[in-house]
Design an enzyme around this catalytic site. Structure first.
Site, mmCIF file in Angstrom:
data_model
loop_
_atom_site.group_PDB
_atom_site.id
_atom_site.type_symbol
_atom_site.label_atom_id
_atom_site.label_comp_id
_atom_site.label_asym_id
_atom_site.label_seq_id
_atom_site.Cartn_x
_atom_site.Cartn_y
_atom_site.Cartn_z
ATOM 1 N N GLY A 220 0.820 -1.216 0.000
ATOM 2 C CA GLY A 220 0.000 0.000 0.000
ATOM 3 C C GLY A 220 0.851 1.263 0.000
ATOM 4 N N GLU A 237 -7.128 -0.786 1.541
ATOM 5 C CA GLU A 237 -7.556 -1.694 2.623
ATOM 6 C C GLU A 237 -6.369 -2.594 2.908
ATOM 7 O OE1 GLU A 237 -10.246 -1.491 4.206
ATOM 8 O OE2 GLU A 237 -11.773 -0.599 2.923
ATOM 9 N N CYS A 271 -8.351 -10.413 6.749
ATOM 10 C CA CYS A 271 -7.810 -9.119 7.160
ATOM 11 C C CYS A 271 -8.356 -8.701 8.520
ATOM 12 C CB CYS A 271 -8.111 -8.068 6.110
ATOM 13 S SG CYS A 271 -9.837 -7.996 5.652
HETATM 14 P P1 NAD Z 1 0.389 -8.136 -1.012
HETATM 15 O O1 NAD Z 1 0.441 -6.695 -0.676
HETATM 16 O O2 NAD Z 1 1.646 -8.912 -1.054
HETATM 17 O O3 NAD Z 1 -0.289 -8.356 -2.432
HETATM 18 C C1 NAD Z 1 -1.575 -7.799 -2.744
HETATM 19 C C2 NAD Z 1 -1.636 -7.494 -4.231
HETATM 20 O O4 NAD Z 1 -0.745 -6.409 -4.532
HETATM 21 C C3 NAD Z 1 -1.237 -8.661 -5.136
HETATM 22 O O5 NAD Z 1 -2.122 -8.692 -6.236
HETATM 23 C C4 NAD Z 1 0.171 -8.252 -5.576
HETATM 24 O O6 NAD Z 1 0.558 -8.794 -6.816
HETATM 25 C C5 NAD Z 1 0.037 -6.753 -5.675
HETATM 26 N N1 NAD Z 1 1.308 -6.019 -5.617
HETATM 27 C C6 NAD Z 1 2.489 -6.416 -5.116
HETATM 28 N N2 NAD Z 1 3.411 -5.428 -5.215
HETATM 29 C C7 NAD Z 1 2.796 -4.376 -5.796
HETATM 30 C C8 NAD Z 1 3.186 -3.052 -6.130
HETATM 31 N N3 NAD Z 1 4.421 -2.611 -5.893
HETATM 32 N N4 NAD Z 1 2.272 -2.238 -6.675
HETATM 33 C C9 NAD Z 1 1.013 -2.650 -6.891
HETATM 34 N N5 NAD Z 1 0.571 -3.896 -6.604
HETATM 35 C C10 NAD Z 1 1.447 -4.749 -6.052
HETATM 36 O O7 NAD Z 1 -0.637 -8.768 0.035
HETATM 37 P P2 NAD Z 1 -1.118 -10.298 0.180
HETATM 38 O O8 NAD Z 1 -0.006 -11.064 0.825
HETATM 39 O O9 NAD Z 1 -1.702 -10.791 -1.091
HETATM 40 O O10 NAD Z 1 -2.325 -10.141 1.202
HETATM 41 C C11 NAD Z 1 -2.172 -10.268 2.591
HETATM 42 C C12 NAD Z 1 -2.315 -8.925 3.262
HETATM 43 O O11 NAD Z 1 -3.500 -8.282 2.821
HETATM 44 C C13 NAD Z 1 -2.441 -9.022 4.752
HETATM 45 O O12 NAD Z 1 -1.634 -8.045 5.381
HETATM 46 C C14 NAD Z 1 -3.892 -8.699 5.026
HETATM 47 O O13 NAD Z 1 -4.173 -8.189 6.282
HETATM 48 C C15 NAD Z 1 -4.215 -7.763 3.930
HETATM 49 N N6 NAD Z 1 -5.643 -7.767 3.629
HETATM 50 C C16 NAD Z 1 -6.378 -6.661 3.948
HETATM 51 C C17 NAD Z 1 -7.733 -6.635 3.719
HETATM 52 C C18 NAD Z 1 -8.570 -5.434 4.063
HETATM 53 O O14 NAD Z 1 -9.690 -5.332 3.629
HETATM 54 N N7 NAD Z 1 -8.050 -4.510 4.813
HETATM 55 C C19 NAD Z 1 -8.348 -7.732 3.137
HETATM 56 C C20 NAD Z 1 -7.573 -8.850 2.815
HETATM 57 C C21 NAD Z 1 -6.211 -8.839 3.054
#
Ligand code: NAD
Length: 462
Positions: A220, A237, A271
């Site tokens: 994020g 999120e 999450c």
């Molecule tokens: P992640 O951040 O590793 O990946 C999420 C997405 O982002 C993937 O599609 C990935 O390919 C993409 N991504 C990776 N690097 C990027 C970049 N530099 N720019 C843009 N996109 C990029 O997260 P994850 O491991 O898939 O998910 C787990 C995390 O998500 C946990 O921390 C969890 O708490 C959180 N989560 C939050 C919510 C919420 O609603 N707040 C819901 C579900 C999961």
């Protein structure tokens, strides 16, 4: 019907069944040029989609919800294999039900213009217009539901969408999109399969007007940096480390099931799951025992087995995080109440429900998000300490307070979190806005606020 929700064939990357580790399909690895082409097509399609108006878009989105319902069982089975979550319990079939429910609500929730001033001299109204092209980036834990959370309001408001699923769970999302695209006009919704580089390019692309992101706080932050370039509006999120506070006087047996599922829905890979539980000394032992009883009666195993309601971790990286946190807790005096070592007899990525008692703030299992089937249970004697510890971390997605409703509401008002549940944890509703504070992100999804967040306000004055 089911044929079209099978995994795509051809070149790409092997995707494994999370439980059995068999290859279930190959995910296309799309290129930067594919992404640029998708964004150009979505941009070209946007004005005509917006021009259809709310009523026509709503009608189409309701038909999309029907198509998802028709294909729900095939999608749930693919989701179950790819993600690992069982068909039953609050898992794969439940996730498909949520997809159509959220679509229907996003389609039909009214968002009327507001009259701001009408005093005989000035007449000013606030309208909400489409933003343009939305880039939607989703994680692997609830891949279909979160894709719908991002896509449904965006389409309803007249935007077109390019969506990138997690590289861990592309097949089920691409299958969902193909079902949706049997109803939607061409190029209104485009799925792109790829890794982090494709996500980075999508979020920084000059023709992306809004990014809906769900994932980790680290990613994020990168998206926030990218938005300095294209000035895309953001809904973020991100991760959480939700605290639950159990007040004195609770009936431990009566709340144990709800506490358990608050923590272990989707085998803890959620999450807004309960990730650290603060229990008053006077009820600590009863709560720990009651949770242990539920844990030991709840079946875990491969998702396609109808008996199971808990599954494996989705990927090795997350499995290693859970294992490391439990080992660290054991080494630092944590007491394992149940579980405590990989369930290798079930398969490579299975870890049993692991309750760790007698842990304290500052230990890694409390301070870090485990995102898996383990829960640290912390003893407190003064509720002021529990509140301070709940607020101590730099995340604030959800929280819960358990006990007498009036007392719990007083405590809830002092917790730094986007949602505080009373006597439950983690339930979401398509009309109740959801979002985090602090490192858990900003912006709201769902309900009227969710529609506004994928639109731009426009004043008509005169
Ligand atoms: P992640 O951040 O590793 O990946 C999420 C997405 O982002 C993937 O599609 C990935 O390919 C993409 N991504 C990776 N690097 C990027 C970049 N530099 N720019 C843009 N996109 C990029 O997260 P994850 O491991 O898939 O998910 C787990 C995390 O998500 C946990 O921390 C969890 O708490 C959180 N989560 C939050 C919510 C919420 O609603 N707040 C819901 C579900 C999961």
């Amino acid at each position: 019907m089911l044929a079209r929700v099978q995994a795509p064939e051809g070149e790409g990357r092997d995707i494994l069944d999370a439980a059995t580790r068999e290859v279930i399909g190959r995910a296309p690895e799309q290129t930067a040029a594919d992404l640029d082409d998708a964004i150009a097509r979505a941009k070209a399609a946007q004005p005509a989609w917006e021009a259809r108006g709310h009523a026509e878009r709503a009608e189409l989105l309701l038909k999309v919800a029907d198509a998802i319902d028709t294909n729900a069982e095939g999608l749930a089975r693919l989701l179950s294999r790819e993600q690992g979550k069982p068909l039953n319990g609050p898992n794969a079939r439940f996730e498909l039900g949520a997809c159509s429910a959220w679509l229907r609500t996003a389609a039909t929730t009214p968002l009327e213009p507001e009259v701001l001033v009408d005093d005989g001299q000035v007449h000013a109204e606030l309208h909400y217009r489409a933003i343009g092209v939305v880039g939607a980036i989703s994680p692997w834990n609830w891949p279909l539901m979160i894709t719908i959370w991002q896509v449904a309001p965006s389409l309803r408001m007249g935007n077109t969408v390019v969506t990138k699923p997690s590289e861990y769970t592309p097949l089920s999302v691409l299958a969902l999109i193909s079902v949706m695209n049997e109803v939607l006009p061409a190029d209104v919704l485009i799925g792109i399969s790829g890794g982090r580089e494709i996500g980075a390019r999508l979020s920084s692309h000059p023709d992306i007007d809004k990014v809906m992101f769900t994932g980790s706080t680290a990613t994020g932050r990168k998206i926030v940096e990218a938005s300095a370039g294209n000035l895309a509006r953001l809904t973020l999120e991100m991760g959480g480390n939700d605290a639950g506070i159990v007040l004195p006087g609770v009936d431990a047996a009566a709340i144990a099931q709800d506490l358990f599922w608050g923590a272990f829905i989707n085998t803890g890979q959620t999450c807004a799951a309960l990730k650290r539980l603060y229990v008053h000394d006077s009820v600590y032992d009863e709560v720990v025992d009651a949770l242990k009883a539920v844990a030991e009666q709840t079946p875990m195993g491969p998702g396609l087995d109808e008996a199971n309601v808990l599954g494996p971790l989705q990927n090795k990286q997350q499995f290693d995080i859970v294992n490391r946190l439990v080992e660290d807790a054991k080494a630092n005096g944590g007491r394992v109440v149940t579980g405590g070592a990989p369930a290798s007899d079930l398969g490579e990525l299975f870890y049993p429900i692991t309750l760790v008692a007698d842990v304290t703030d500052g230990m890694a299992i409390v301070d870090e998000e485990q995102f898996g089937p383990t829960l640290p249970i912390i003893r407190y004697t003064d509720v002021e300490d529990a509140i301070a510890n709940a607020n101590r971390l730099d995340v604030g997605l959800g929280a819960s307070v358990w006990g007498d409703r009036d007392q719990a509401r007083t405590v809830a008002a002092r917790i730094q979190a986007g949602t505080v549940w009373i006597n439950s944890h983690g339930g979401v509703h398509p009309m109740i806005p959801f979002g985090g504070v602090k490192g858990s992100g900003y912006g709201l999804e769902f309900g009227v606020e969710g529609l506004k967040s994928v639109a731009v306000p426009q004043i008509i004055n005169g």
